[in-house]
Design an enzyme around this catalytic site. Structure first.
Site, PDB file in Angstrom:
ATOM      1  N   HIS A  67      31.981 -20.658  21.329  1.00  0.00           N
ATOM      2  CA  HIS A  67      31.112 -21.900  22.452  1.00  0.00           C
ATOM      3  C   HIS A  67      32.223 -22.566  23.440  1.00  0.00           C
ATOM      4  CE1 HIS A  67      33.098 -25.022  19.290  1.00  0.00           C
ATOM      5  NE2 HIS A  67      32.456 -25.648  20.020  1.00  0.00           N
ATOM      6  N   HIS A 103      32.650 -25.833  24.258  1.00  0.00           N
ATOM      7  CA  HIS A 103      33.317 -26.722  23.693  1.00  0.00           C
ATOM      8  C   HIS A 103      34.863 -26.798  23.865  1.00  0.00           C
ATOM      9  CE1 HIS A 103      30.159 -28.890  21.339  1.00  0.00           C
ATOM     10  NE2 HIS A 103      29.936 -29.828  22.446  1.00  0.00           N
ATOM     11  N   ASP A 129      37.854 -27.468  23.633  1.00  0.00           N
ATOM     12  CA  ASP A 129      38.598 -27.485  23.109  1.00  0.00           C
ATOM     13  C   ASP A 129      38.689 -25.741  21.980  1.00  0.00           C
ATOM     14  OD1 ASP A 129      36.518 -28.222  21.701  1.00  0.00           O
ATOM     15  OD2 ASP A 129      37.746 -29.063  19.817  1.00  0.00           O
ATOM     16  N   HIS A 130      37.952 -25.363  22.762  1.00  0.00           N
ATOM     17  CA  HIS A 130      37.600 -23.647  22.353  1.00  0.00           C
ATOM     18  C   HIS A 130      38.006 -22.996  23.210  1.00  0.00           C
ATOM     19  CE1 HIS A 130      36.622 -24.132  18.091  1.00  0.00           C
ATOM     20  NE2 HIS A 130      36.337 -25.614  18.612  1.00  0.00           N
TER      21      HIS A 130
END
Lengths: 304, 304
Positions: free
Chosen positions: A63, A65, A67-68
């Site tokens: 996804h 966000h 941090d990914h």
């Protein structure tokens, strides 16, 4: 036995702290490398653990966000700069392509290697990659924004021959492949040689389930039923269950419950909140319900 | 003396190697923190060196090659997640805002702090920031894409009073501020007290010049004339001058020549190619022409 294991490159949620890195994992299946999520600093982590980025053939982004995926543009750009030529397949939400293209445009970058983008679907599960030995399925999770998990399934392999037996009985070579598929051999004199006596059964196929950011809900349980190794986010301890629900995350106790319900063999916790410097309590909490839990420690390989 | 120094957070060009990080520097002027460029991993580097991101008030991005800004979105997002409320001013090429906005949109992020964007101009130099003690100017460099350097100038300060003298002579307090500005004091009896005898001259104002990616050309020399500390990229050794010109970069020998021509006091080399594991030859080469050269070593503070 075919290699099937996962290297943890990052285990931190949201903001990187205590030397921990945002989420990324490297899956090695029979020396083919798959990257799952790609938080900021992933290319440095690959370098640290001696992995050449050019060996990665497929990247899966759960996804959007940061941090990914904030490390993805850097990894893709570096692959370009070091002269990669082999195809790279990228799977992720449709907007990911738009974000990458905009950045390539403004840096005047025309990739020297083929980057093949495949949109993932937030509404239903589907097979997104398949070859002779492995298939990968994406499935919806429930997070603040569209998010998918991934399941990696080894395909069932043929039985292996009991070589000495086969040679002793002088079974003709053209029939050996039938034996491996379980078809008995009938000799010219009518003697029946049972396939089950001349072969060893294949090892059971293994599977890896990856559940990045999600609030726990039954909808995805079927998707990870019976996996050998389940990675499940466990952002908080259970005393913060309210906070977990608010932010569409999971507690380590819930992750353990999921592992138990779906019949996973082992559980790997990750996506730890910056709130926890010491991660042992998250492990302890999960083990009260599901003893075969491990922390996804950065730099460590876990067998599927 | 007002603090005026720069911390190196990254000194690598293009692809990060050998534990080196892409370009980023933190300037501390009188405890106000300015970030210059923000390659991938900058937020982790800030954490490593004990700098709270919330203390950074201004960020300057030289251009949109990834090794100078891929860490920005992560830093801005983390500031949001840790609850920053104070204004952050961002200076960079116009497209930078578009790139950030697209990523914020798809992660459904509405920043909790004011992010004030200021476009830099690739065509001419201009003052882009100014307060009572410092001014910052951007100026065009010549690179493959639009790129600016930055110059930080401390403002001239007032002279300081020779306290004992002033007290001994009983100069009335209202006149002291005139003395500091160099205006002599005439007492009621007609005696003239010369300002220059009652004050110490202010220390000469200091300046920092930052030349990120550029091919050497005279056009920007005036912009960095007489700086105390000059940071200049030095991607290659001079035996690769052809490669440097092709890629719009500079050799360490050329950087030294620039420092000499513009009359810099000290030179800081950086943006080292992944080709060089050992950086000493770059330093040696520069020192043959300009002895006051240093390597921009990560984690080290350099006085302006």
């Amino acid at each position: 036995m075919t290699r099937f294991e996962v290297l943890i490159l990052g285990n931190s949620s949201a903001t990187p702290m205590y030397g921990r890195h945002p989420t990324s994992q490297l899956l090695n299946f029979n020396e083919q490398l798959f990257l799952i999520d790609c938080g900021e600093g992933t290319q440095m982590q690959l370098f640290r653990y001696g992995i050449k980025g050019s060996r990665i053939s497929h990247i899966f982004i759960s996804h959007l966000h940061g941090d990914h995926y904030f490390g993805l543009i850097g990894l893709l750009s570096s692959q370009h700069l070091v002269g990669r030529q082999n195809e790279l397949h990228l799977y992720g939400p449709p907007a990911l392509k738009e974000i990458l293209d905009l950045q390539f445009k403004h840096s005047d970058t025309r990739l020297r290697y083929p980057l093949v983008f495949h949109s993932t679907n937030e509404d239903h599960s589907e097979v997104i990659f398949e070859n002779a030995h492995l298939s990968v399925r994406s499935f919806p999770l429930r997070h603040r924004i569209a998010c998918t998990g991934f399941r990696f399934d080894e395909k069932k392999r043929s039985a292996s021959l009991k070589k000495e037996e086969v040679e002793r009985l002088n079974i003709p070579i053209p029939y050996l492949r039938f034996l491996k598929k379980g078809i008995d051999y009938v000799a010219n004199d009518g003697t029946v040689y049972l396939a089950k006596n001349l072969t060893n059964p294949p090892p059971p196929p293994r599977s890896y389930g990856y559940c990045s950011d999600t609030v726990v809900n039954e909808d995805y349980f079927e998707e990870i039923r019976g996996v050998d190794l389940l990675y499940h986010e466990a952002t908080f301890l259970h005393d913060r269950i309210e906070r977990a629900k608010e932010t569409f995350h999971t507690t380590s106790l819930e992750a353990a419950q999921v592992a138990q319900i779906v019949g996973a063999r082992k559980l790997l916790l990750g996506h730890f909140s910056a709130r926890y410097k010491d991660l042992q309590p998250l492990l302890d909490e999960s083990r009260t319900i599901f003893p075969h839990t491990e922390l996804s420690e950065e730099g460590k390989w876990f067998l599927v």
